[in-house]
Design a protein around this motif. Structure first.
Motif, PDB file in Angstrom:
ATOM      1  N   GLN A  51       0.822  -1.210   0.000  1.00 55.17           N
ATOM      2  CA  GLN A  51       0.000   0.000   0.000  1.00 55.17           C
ATOM      3  C   GLN A  51       0.858   1.262   0.000  1.00 55.17           C
ATOM      4  O   GLN A  51       0.376   2.335  -0.339  1.00 55.17           O
ATOM      5  CB  GLN A  51      -0.939   0.013   1.199  1.00 55.17           C
ATOM      6  CG  GLN A  51      -2.032  -1.012   1.102  1.00 55.17           C
ATOM      7  CD  GLN A  51      -2.912  -1.032   2.330  1.00 55.17           C
ATOM      8  OE1 GLN A  51      -2.790  -0.186   3.211  1.00 55.17           O
ATOM      9  NE2 GLN A  51      -3.806  -2.002   2.392  1.00 55.17           N
TER      10      GLN A  51
ATOM     11  N   ILE B 222      -4.714  -4.143  -3.414  1.00 57.96           N
ATOM     12  CA  ILE B 222      -4.133  -2.819  -3.246  1.00 57.96           C
ATOM     13  C   ILE B 222      -5.160  -1.750  -3.633  1.00 57.96           C
ATOM     14  O   ILE B 222      -5.797  -1.837  -4.654  1.00 57.96           O
ATOM     15  CB  ILE B 222      -2.871  -2.663  -4.118  1.00 57.96           C
ATOM     16  CG1 ILE B 222      -1.793  -3.610  -3.587  1.00 57.96           C
ATOM     17  CG2 ILE B 222      -2.381  -1.251  -4.130  1.00 57.96           C
ATOM     18  CD1 ILE B 222      -0.554  -3.627  -4.408  1.00 57.96           C
ATOM     19  N   THR B 223      -5.303  -0.761  -2.784  1.00 54.77           N
ATOM     20  CA  THR B 223      -6.245   0.321  -3.046  1.00 54.77           C
ATOM     21  C   THR B 223      -5.504   1.506  -3.641  1.00 54.77           C
ATOM     22  O   THR B 223      -4.374   1.792  -3.258  1.00 54.77           O
ATOM     23  CB  THR B 223      -6.950   0.747  -1.747  1.00 54.77           C
ATOM     24  OG1 THR B 223      -5.958   1.118  -0.793  1.00 54.77           O
ATOM     25  CG2 THR B 223      -7.803  -0.361  -1.205  1.00 54.77           C
TER      26      THR B 223
ATOM     27  N   LYS C 255       1.515   1.065  -7.788  1.00 57.07           N
ATOM     28  CA  LYS C 255       0.257   0.488  -7.313  1.00 57.07           C
ATOM     29  C   LYS C 255      -0.681   0.213  -8.487  1.00 57.07           C
ATOM     30  O   LYS C 255      -1.355  -0.818  -8.526  1.00 57.07           O
ATOM     31  CB  LYS C 255      -0.427   1.418  -6.307  1.00 57.07           C
ATOM     32  CG  LYS C 255       0.184   1.370  -4.938  1.00 57.07           C
ATOM     33  CD  LYS C 255      -0.720   1.999  -3.897  1.00 57.07           C
ATOM     34  CE  LYS C 255      -0.647   3.483  -3.910  1.00 57.07           C
ATOM     35  NZ  LYS C 255      -1.316   4.110  -2.747  1.00 57.07           N
TER      36      LYS C 255
END
Length: 111
Positions: free
Chosen positions: A28, A109-110, A35
């Protein structure tokens, strides 16, 4: 007990979930571009994630993983203005394969 299980700090099967959570937490903190690539690698890997897939072999074939890396790179080159290097995609792919082989969540993953 096998000798390696007697080492201090040995992470056995009971600690595997803790290791995956640690890996996901650190992912993260990746830079935004990385990402985004990680999410895309996870989406592409979904197509090869099925029961009996080579990613779940005890010793996955290096040539097959490198071919998958190159395939992902070609997809990203078509989608992105500046595609990432093959080395970075390979690392992201291997991390994602590791997570899936050990029960981690896919593409969590945000952004």
């Amino acid at each position: 007990l096998p000798f390696y299980m007697t080492y201090p700090g040995y992470y056995g099967p009971d600690k595997e979930q803790m290791l995956l959570q640690d890996l996901e937490y650190l992912q993260q903190m990746y830079p935004n571009d990385v990402k985004r690539y990680q999410k895309r690698v996870a989406d592409i890997l979904d197509k090869t994630d099925y029961e009996g897939s080579m990613i779940y072999d005890e010793y996955p074939d290096r040539c097959s993983l490198l071919a998958l890396t190159k395939s992902i790179c070609r997809v990203l080159e078509k989608e992105e203005d500046s595609a990432p290097g093959e080395d970075m995609i390979q690392i992201l792919l291997f991390n994602e394969v590791y997570k899936r082989r050990h029960g981690g969540c896919r593409g969590r993953i945000t952004l």
